[in-house]
Design a protein around this motif. Structure first.
Motif, PDB file in Angstrom:
ATOM      1  N   HIS A   1       3.438 -33.696  31.084  1.00  0.00           N
ATOM      2  CA  HIS A   1       3.067 -32.587  30.209  1.00  0.00           C
ATOM      3  C   HIS A   1       1.701 -32.836  29.564  1.00  0.00           C
ATOM      4  CE1 HIS A   1       6.766 -30.537  30.798  1.00  0.00           C
ATOM      5  NE2 HIS A   1       7.520 -31.410  30.156  1.00  0.00           N
ATOM      6  N   PHE A   2       1.430 -34.086  29.209  1.00  0.00           N
ATOM      7  CA  PHE A   2       0.143 -34.418  28.601  1.00  0.00           C
ATOM      8  C   PHE A   2      -1.015 -34.102  29.549  1.00  0.00           C
ATOM      9  CE2 PHE A   2      -3.167 -37.775  28.469  1.00  0.00           C
ATOM     10  CZ  PHE A   2      -3.827 -37.364  27.316  1.00  0.00           C
ATOM     11  N   VAL A   3      -0.864 -34.499  30.824  1.00  0.00           N
ATOM     12  CA  VAL A   3      -1.930 -34.260  31.803  1.00  0.00           C
ATOM     13  C   VAL A   3      -2.169 -32.763  31.976  1.00  0.00           C
ATOM     14  CG1 VAL A   3      -2.577 -34.471  34.243  1.00  0.00           C
ATOM     15  CG2 VAL A   3      -1.634 -36.437  33.034  1.00  0.00           C
ATOM     16  N   LYS A   4      -1.104 -32.007  32.146  1.00  0.00           N
ATOM     17  CA  LYS A   4      -1.241 -30.578  32.453  1.00  0.00           C
ATOM     18  C   LYS A   4      -1.625 -29.743  31.229  1.00  0.00           C
ATOM     19  CE  LYS A   4       2.080 -28.962  35.099  1.00  0.00           C
ATOM     20  NZ  LYS A   4       3.459 -28.746  35.591  1.00  0.00           N
ATOM     21  N   ASP A   5      -1.090 -30.106  30.066  1.00  0.00           N
ATOM     22  CA  ASP A   5      -1.254 -29.257  28.878  1.00  0.00           C
ATOM     23  C   ASP A   5      -2.377 -29.702  27.945  1.00  0.00           C
ATOM     24  OD1 ASP A   5       0.966 -27.961  29.892  1.00  0.00           O
ATOM     25  OD2 ASP A   5       2.395 -29.004  28.594  1.00  0.00           O
ATOM     26  N   GLU A   6      -2.751 -30.997  28.007  1.00  0.00           N
ATOM     27  CA  GLU A   6      -3.780 -31.496  27.100  1.00  0.00           C
ATOM     28  C   GLU A   6      -4.994 -32.080  27.816  1.00  0.00           C
ATOM     29  OE1 GLU A   6      -2.770 -33.820  23.582  1.00  0.00           O
ATOM     30  OE2 GLU A   6      -0.642 -33.428  23.991  1.00  0.00           O
ATOM     31  N   LEU A   7      -4.733 -33.030  28.705  1.00  0.00           N
ATOM     32  CA  LEU A   7      -5.835 -33.771  29.322  1.00  0.00           C
ATOM     33  C   LEU A   7      -6.717 -32.875  30.193  1.00  0.00           C
ATOM     34  CD1 LEU A   7      -7.094 -36.595  29.660  1.00  0.00           C
ATOM     35  CD2 LEU A   7      -5.647 -36.900  31.682  1.00  0.00           C
ATOM     36  N   TYR A   8      -6.116 -32.165  31.130  1.00  0.00           N
ATOM     37  CA  TYR A   8      -6.908 -31.318  32.016  1.00  0.00           C
ATOM     38  C   TYR A   8      -7.639 -30.204  31.254  1.00  0.00           C
ATOM     39  CZ  TYR A   8      -5.574 -33.481  36.483  1.00  0.00           C
ATOM     40  OH  TYR A   8      -5.438 -34.350  37.553  1.00  0.00           O
ATOM     41  N   PRO A   9      -6.989 -29.499  30.340  1.00  0.00           N
ATOM     42  CA  PRO A   9      -7.754 -28.511  29.563  1.00  0.00           C
ATOM     43  C   PRO A   9      -8.904 -29.139  28.777  1.00  0.00           C
ATOM     44  CG  PRO A   9      -5.403 -28.091  29.350  1.00  0.00           C
ATOM     45  CD  PRO A   9      -5.535 -29.395  30.069  1.00  0.00           C
ATOM     46  N   HIS A  10      -8.706 -30.351  28.250  1.00  0.00           N
ATOM     47  CA  HIS A  10      -9.771 -31.043  27.512  1.00  0.00           C
ATOM     48  C   HIS A  10     -10.968 -31.324  28.408  1.00  0.00           C
ATOM     49  CE1 HIS A  10     -11.551 -33.699  24.519  1.00  0.00           C
ATOM     50  NE2 HIS A  10     -11.661 -34.647  25.442  1.00  0.00           N
ATOM     51  N   TRP A  11     -10.719 -31.597  29.687  1.00  0.00           N
ATOM     52  CA  TRP A  11     -11.789 -31.859  30.647  1.00  0.00           C
ATOM     53  C   TRP A  11     -12.248 -30.593  31.377  1.00  0.00           C
ATOM     54  CZ3 TRP A  11      -8.946 -36.574  33.277  1.00  0.00           C
ATOM     55  CH2 TRP A  11      -9.124 -37.722  32.493  1.00  0.00           C
ATOM     56  N   SER A  12     -11.728 -29.447  31.006  1.00  0.00           N
ATOM     57  CA  SER A  12     -12.008 -28.178  31.705  1.00  0.00           C
ATOM     58  C   SER A  12     -11.579 -28.243  33.164  1.00  0.00           C
ATOM     59  CB  SER A  12     -13.501 -27.818  31.613  1.00  0.00           C
ATOM     60  OG  SER A  12     -13.890 -27.650  30.266  1.00  0.00           O
ATOM     61  N   VAL A  13     -10.405 -28.824  33.380  1.00  0.00           N
ATOM     62  CA  VAL A  13      -9.825 -28.920  34.719  1.00  0.00           C
ATOM     63  C   VAL A  13      -8.617 -27.972  34.795  1.00  0.00           C
ATOM     64  CG1 VAL A  13      -8.618 -30.425  36.360  1.00  0.00           C
ATOM     65  CG2 VAL A  13     -10.595 -31.290  35.090  1.00  0.00           C
ATOM     66  N   LYS A  14      -8.573 -27.168  35.821  1.00  0.00           N
ATOM     67  CA  LYS A  14      -7.447 -26.264  36.038  1.00  0.00           C
ATOM     68  C   LYS A  14      -6.437 -26.917  36.976  1.00  0.00           C
ATOM     69  CE  LYS A  14      -6.248 -21.715  37.911  1.00  0.00           C
ATOM     70  NZ  LYS A  14      -6.752 -20.508  38.611  1.00  0.00           N
ATOM     71  N   THR A  15      -5.187 -27.004  36.531  1.00  0.00           N
ATOM     72  CA  THR A  15      -4.132 -27.604  37.359  1.00  0.00           C
ATOM     73  C   THR A  15      -3.839 -26.711  38.558  1.00  0.00           C
ATOM     74  OG1 THR A  15      -3.121 -28.693  35.446  1.00  0.00           O
ATOM     75  CG2 THR A  15      -1.742 -28.419  37.403  1.00  0.00           C
TER      76      THR A  15
ATOM     77  N   VAL B   1     -15.212 -24.870  48.679  1.00  0.00           N
ATOM     78  CA  VAL B   1     -13.899 -25.184  48.124  1.00  0.00           C
ATOM     79  C   VAL B   1     -12.804 -24.720  49.076  1.00  0.00           C
ATOM     80  CG1 VAL B   1     -12.293 -24.725  46.247  1.00  0.00           C
ATOM     81  CG2 VAL B   1     -14.715 -25.079  45.751  1.00  0.00           C
ATOM     82  N   LEU B   2     -11.935 -25.648  49.454  1.00  0.00           N
ATOM     83  CA  LEU B   2     -10.779 -25.317  50.284  1.00  0.00           C
ATOM     84  C   LEU B   2      -9.534 -25.296  49.406  1.00  0.00           C
ATOM     85  CD1 LEU B   2     -11.599 -27.576  53.362  1.00  0.00           C
ATOM     86  CD2 LEU B   2     -11.958 -25.117  53.142  1.00  0.00           C
ATOM     87  N   PRO B   3      -8.603 -24.374  49.674  1.00  0.00           N
ATOM     88  CA  PRO B   3      -7.411 -24.268  48.824  1.00  0.00           C
ATOM     89  C   PRO B   3      -6.536 -25.520  48.909  1.00  0.00           C
ATOM     90  CG  PRO B   3      -7.211 -22.868  50.771  1.00  0.00           C
ATOM     91  CD  PRO B   3      -8.614 -23.366  50.748  1.00  0.00           C
ATOM     92  N   ILE B   4      -5.968 -25.883  47.772  1.00  0.00           N
ATOM     93  CA  ILE B   4      -5.085 -27.050  47.693  1.00  0.00           C
ATOM     94  C   ILE B   4      -3.631 -26.566  47.698  1.00  0.00           C
ATOM     95  CG2 ILE B   4      -4.384 -29.028  46.279  1.00  0.00           C
ATOM     96  CD1 ILE B   4      -7.172 -29.338  47.429  1.00  0.00           C
ATOM     97  N   PRO B   5      -2.791 -27.051  48.623  1.00  0.00           N
ATOM     98  CA  PRO B   5      -1.381 -26.639  48.644  1.00  0.00           C
ATOM     99  C   PRO B   5      -0.669 -27.038  47.353  1.00  0.00           C
ATOM    100  CG  PRO B   5      -1.981 -27.790  50.669  1.00  0.00           C
ATOM    101  CD  PRO B   5      -3.116 -27.972  49.718  1.00  0.00           C
ATOM    102  N   GLU B   6       0.245 -26.176  46.926  1.00  0.00           N
ATOM    103  CA  GLU B   6       0.935 -26.399  45.657  1.00  0.00           C
ATOM    104  C   GLU B   6       1.807 -27.641  45.671  1.00  0.00           C
ATOM    105  OE1 GLU B   6       3.966 -23.941  42.692  1.00  0.00           O
ATOM    106  OE2 GLU B   6       2.959 -22.913  44.346  1.00  0.00           O
TER     107      GLU B   6
END
Length: 481
Positions: free
Chosen positions: A346-360, A409-414
């Motif tokens: 949850h930290f990576v998806k909800d805090e860390l990535y948004p802090h780095w401007s990274v979209k999960t 950019v190539l799509p990344i599978p879910e």
């Protein structure tokens, strides 16, 4: 150079050991010795195809065997000494904890509700305590069983997550394992336990992290007249201060050996590294390089790590301070390894990535199996899962830059699985080069943070970045003329 044995819709079956041994760990010797003499050569500076010093030798003929440092007059031709990773570290012939017959991979995935998973976890706890031979009174045992029926929030979150992914993991792993058996890469036989010892010699843990701490006491380097990258060549040795104050690069087509505090480490061709801790990342930033792929394996905080003095860890706040935005190119693919604690996910998806401007974008799973194709732990085990999570995302930067790079950019599978026999050395993750290749353009710049090993085509950083490059993890295969 590929580590992928099989590729299916579900993911990949990966050969970690083969990947290491295809990295090009070849050192050129001055000569190939005649009469059956084979030299193990090591390099005390960074020479690869020039003069070397003899560290050991064996002979199949009569006469004296060359010893360390001996100079031998002989006629011969140039030869290469090839180093390979010790295969006993991948000798995982049976599960660490055997699953019940009905829970084994080949039986197919049984349906299980969350309630049933809770009950299974309670049975696991009870069986574990019985095996430990805990001599409790009847009243104490009842109290303990009653307490075990109450899960804390972290355990409930983990069970909930597991109930969602277990079928994907089970069925995808089964399909990949079946392909591995068909091709002969995996063997569905009960292997005899190996009698080979894979204990790590004590001196391998030679304190790289401690060395990074000591390096902080070295005189400050004047960055204006200090090179950002030190290129290993055949004529000069590399100083310990150079190793600790700038990025070190092996741009040659052959492996090099560097010596640090009396220990030797193999550096694969076309690789770069920085040995430092998180407080000394500036040399990496000084290179002014932007990376298209950044893989991160943070030292996550948990109870067992806190109790152990062997491993350091970083808090969530410290991990957020890693300057990923300064290192990332537009549309950079960021991949983060996460333990099975839902708190970290949850930290990576909800805090860390948004802090780095990274979209999960996706969650993939690394599934660990034996050489016979079984999970190394029962899939439904409460405390030890046979899988780990990778969270993939892309940097969302300046709109104009992002649009300009969008065609690359190539799509990344879910969801995908990376299935492999794990290395028995702690936290030696499988390579992602082969599995990410189909989603990347050629000649991208790749960076691994908190790395413990090196790989061609990558820059690696960490306070133990050379750990699994120690020469004692390798063995000499042969001299090749």
């Amino acid at each position: 150079m590929m580590s992928v044995v099989h590729r299916l819709t579900a993911g990949w079956l990966v050969d970690h050991l083969s990947f290491i041994n295809q990295c090009g760990y070849e050192i050129c010797d001055s000569f190939a010795y005649p009469d059956g003499v084979t030299l193990n050569t090591s390099v005390t500076s960074t020479r690869d195809c020039h003069s070397t010093s003899t560290s050991a030798a064996t002979s199949s003929s009569d006469g004296p065997v060359p010893g360390p440092g001996d100079t031998i007059e002989t006629e011969g031709k140039p030869a290469k000494t090839r180093y390979v990773f010790r295969e006993e570290f991948f000798d995982v012939s049976k599960p660490h904890i055997a699953a019940a017959p009905e829970e084994q991979l080949w039986q197919g995935c049984p349906e299980a509700t969350l309630t049933e998973l809770k009950a299974s976890s309670n049975r696991e706890e009870h069986q574990a305590e019985t095996k430990r031979g805990v001599g409790d009174s009847v009243a104490s045992a009842r109290k303990k069983r009653k307490r075990k029926c109450v899960f804390n929030q972290g355990e409930l979150d983990a069970l909930q997550y597991h109930s969602k992914v277990r079928k994907l993991i089970w069925e995808g792993t089964l399909h990949l394992v079946q392909e591995g058996v068909k091709s002969g890469f995996l063997h569905r036989t009960i292997a005899e336990p190996s009698c080979r010892k894979n204990a790590v010699p004590g001196h391998i843990g030679c304190g790289l992290a401690e060395l990074c701490e000591m390096a902080k006491q070295l005189p400050a380097v004047n960055e204006s007249d200090h090179q950002a990258v030190h290129v290993l060549d055949d004529e000069t040795s590399v100083t310990e201060q150079d190793l600790l104050s700038c990025v070190t690069e092996n741009s040659s087509n052959g492996a090099k050996i560097v010596e640090l505090m009396g220990q030797k480490y193999l550096v694969p061709p076309k690789s770069s590294f920085l040995l430092s801790d998180i407080s000394c990342l500036q040399p990496l930033l000084n290179c002014k390089k932007k990376y298209d792929v950044i893989v991160i394996d943070p030292p996550w905080e948990n109870k067992s790590v806190k109790r152990s003095s062997r491993y350091s860890y970083l808090s969530s706040c410290q991990i957020k301070q890693i300057p990923v935005p300064a290192l990332a190119a537009p549309n950079c693919l960021v991949v983060t390894w996460v333990t099975n604690r839902q708190k970290h996910l949850h930290f990576v998806k909800d805090e860390l990535y948004p802090h780095w401007s990274v979209k999960t974008l996706a969650e993939w799973h690394w599934v660990k199996i034996t050489g016979a194709g079984e999970f190394v732990f029962p899939l439904d085990s409460l405390h030890k899962k046979p899988y780990e999570v990778l969270v993939l995302g892309r940097v969302q930067g300046d709109l104009k830059q992002t649009l300009r790079k969008s065609e690359d950019v190539l799509p990344i599978p879910e969801h995908k699985l990376i299935v492999s026999i794990p290395c028995s050395l702690h936290s030696h993750k499988p390579p992602l080069t082969g599995v990410l290749a189909e989603f990347l353009k050629p000649d991208v710049e790749c960076l691994e943070l908190f790395a413990r090993n090196l790989q061609p085509g990558w820059t690696s950083w960490g306070n133990e970045v050379l750990k699994f490059q120690h020469i004692d993890y390798f063995t000499v295969l042969r001299n090749e003329s």
